[in-house]
Write an enzyme that holds these catalytic residues in place. Structure first.
Site, PDB file in Angstrom:
ATOM      1  N   TYR A 155      39.118  42.364  53.138  1.00  0.00           N
ATOM      2  CA  TYR A 155      38.649  41.049  53.600  1.00  0.00           C
ATOM      3  C   TYR A 155      38.836  41.022  55.107  1.00  0.00           C
ATOM      4  CZ  TYR A 155      38.571  39.241  48.825  1.00  0.00           C
ATOM      5  OH  TYR A 155      38.284  39.015  47.501  1.00  0.00           O
ATOM      6  N   PRO A 188      32.378  32.254  46.629  1.00  0.00           N
ATOM      7  CA  PRO A 188      32.795  33.528  46.036  1.00  0.00           C
ATOM      8  C   PRO A 188      33.991  34.196  46.710  1.00  0.00           C
ATOM      9  CG  PRO A 188      30.808  33.826  47.346  1.00  0.00           C
ATOM     10  CD  PRO A 188      31.092  32.359  47.335  1.00  0.00           C
ATOM     11  N   LYS A 193      36.517  33.715  41.838  1.00  0.00           N
ATOM     12  CA  LYS A 193      37.053  32.979  40.690  1.00  0.00           C
ATOM     13  C   LYS A 193      36.002  32.572  39.653  1.00  0.00           C
ATOM     14  CE  LYS A 193      41.261  32.998  42.055  1.00  0.00           C
ATOM     15  NZ  LYS A 193      41.862  34.235  41.578  1.00  0.00           N
ATOM     16  N   HIS A 195      43.302  47.775  40.909  1.00  0.00           N
ATOM     17  CA  HIS A 195      43.863  47.705  42.262  1.00  0.00           C
ATOM     18  C   HIS A 195      45.216  46.996  42.281  1.00  0.00           C
ATOM     19  CE1 HIS A 195      39.676  48.087  44.366  1.00  0.00           C
ATOM     20  NE2 HIS A 195      39.975  49.118  43.597  1.00  0.00           N
ATOM     21  N   TYR A 245      45.340  34.760  43.990  1.00  0.00           N
ATOM     22  CA  TYR A 245      44.241  35.730  43.981  1.00  0.00           C
ATOM     23  C   TYR A 245      44.213  36.491  42.652  1.00  0.00           C
ATOM     24  CZ  TYR A 245      41.238  39.480  45.755  1.00  0.00           C
ATOM     25  OH  TYR A 245      40.207  40.363  45.951  1.00  0.00           O
TER      26      TYR A 245
END
Ligand code: APR
Ligand code: PHB
Length: 392
Positions: free
Chosen positions: A200, A293, A297, A72, A385
């Site tokens: 998200y 979560p 990570k 992605h 991220y």
């Protein structure tokens, strides 16, 4: 039996360490309390950072992953009813890789066993001792009998509930902890992903939802729920309805639904234990720290810890130097606290905190707009991220 390094735990941390040591001619044994089938099917998160992918590649454990992963360039966000995209590739020339943790574990087990690294399943470590001598031991139970492994060093990669962290005396150990007043209900469903990228979603009235995936045919979705929620309270219809409400209506997004094949609730916690070394014991991964979560990570941190540990062990066996051992805790903690901050930040921005008043809610949406609406904000998000460097 004696080996150079005794590894407790066959999660991503222990298995990556075993591979790195084996490739550098250092002998090790992995002790895992669970059965092989159990660790290979345990459903966890599934996002790999570039650093983890690079290490899987360097250690020759990437073949199936490259065939099956989903790569992605960006991630979608929905906040305050508006849709945003963080284009990581455009902003910082980095990507993320979707591949389930249990698939990573399967590949790591297969490669290690094929190379002759002993992994003892259903072998539970019960005691670690003599950590301040030249010959520490791990006492474990296998097939109802007790056995002892002696080693030069012990690597405690046995997760949050393992025995390793507790072998560091309370007097020198400091734990940092934050428990969140919510959990995630996670599902796997036979449904194509709602969008090709992760979404998200912060819904002002109903809370957080995440739409992720395992393949073009399998969705993985999460809903913020109370921490002690029983998944039995969530029928398939209720789950799809709630996911639909939290997603809201947006042009070009249609919720994809299908048969739910797995559901479970996970509590959310941030935790760090310092130091990560005591005499000849090193702890790594979930044994030393837990992240919520939201930033995905956990697996990546376990991999970066053992990378640092492997370099220290290689330096010792090649050059006799113990300088890297002395720096192990400090080196790992720099990255760990970076990831802790990011995971906490993502969590606090995206979830509805019970007890928040209307001001808090409006402020939260304003924060999301500030971050997602500016190139500088999106860049900061993308850098964290997509993953900090393996060693900082
Ligand atoms: N003896 C032997 N094995 C043990 C013992 C013991 N006493 N206690 C725990 N284990 C095993 C567990 O069964 C598990 O397979 O140690 C392993 C630890 O693996 P993980 O929990 O996967 O931990 P880690 O390798 O640090 O990876 C962290 O896993 O929990 C997720 O979200 C987390 O993604 C993160 C990743
Ligand atoms: C997952 O795919 O399971 C996943 C992805 C991103 C997250 C958490 C979980 O932040």
């Amino acid at each position: 039996m004696h080996v150079q390094v005794g590894i407790i735990g066959a999660g991503p941390g222990g298995l990556m360490l075993a591979r790195l040591l084996h490739l550098n001619g250092i002998s090790c044994v992995v002790l895992e309390s669970r059965a092989r089938a159990y660790v290979e099917t345990r459903v966890r998160a599934g996002l790999l950072e570039q650093g983890s992918v690079d290490l899987m590649t360097e250690t020759g454990m990437d073949e199936r992953m490259r065939r099956e992963w989903m790569v992605h360039d960006g991630t979608e966000y929905i906040a305050g009813g508006e849709r945003y995209r963080v284009d990581m590739w455009d902003l910082i020339k980095r990507r993320i890789y979707i591949y389930g943790q249990q698939e990573v574990v399967k590949d790591m087990i297969a490669v290690n066993l094929a190379a002759g690294v002993p992994i003892h399943f259903e072998a539970e470590a019960r005691e670690i001792g003599c950590l301040d001598t030249q010959k520490p031991f791990i006492r474990y139970e296998k097939d109802g009998a007790e056995a002892t492994l002696t080693c030069d060093y012990v690597a405690g990669c046995d997760g949050f509930h393992g025995i390793s962290r507790r072998a560091i005396p309370d007097a020198i150990r400091k734990d940092y902890d934050r428990v969140y007043p919510f959990g995630w209900l996670g599902i796997l469903a036979d449904a194509p992903p709602t969008l090709p990228e992760l979404i998200y979603c912060q819904n002002e009235e109903r809370g957080f939802a995440l739409f992720t995936m395992r393949s073009t045919k399998v969705s993985r979705c999460y809903l913020q729920v109370p921490p002690d929620e029983d998944e039995a309270n969530w029928s398939d219809d209720r789950i799809w309805n709630e996911l639909s409400l939290r997603l809201g209506k947006h042009e070009g997004i249609a919720l994809s639904t299908g048969k739910i094949t797995q559901k479970s609730v996970t509590a959310m916690r941030s935790f760090v234990s310092e130091p990560m070394r005591h005499g000849r014991l090193f702890i790594a991964g979930d044994a030393a720290h837990i992240v919520p979560p939201t930033g995905a990570k956990g697996m990546n941190l376990a991999i970066s810890d053992v990378y640092v540990l492997s370099k220290a062990l290689i330096d010792f066996y090649r050059n006799g130097s113990t300088a890297c051992f002395d720096r192990y805790t400090e080196t790992c903690l720099r990255r760990i606290w970076g990831a802790q901050h990011f995971s906490w930040w993502m969590t606090s921005m995206m979830h509805n905190m019970p007890g928040d008043n209307p001001f808090d809610r409006k402020r939260q949406i304003a924060e999301l707009r500030t971050v997602l609406g500016s190139r500088a904000g999106r860049t900061l998000l993308a850098e964290n991220y997509s993953g900090l460097p393996l060693e900082m």
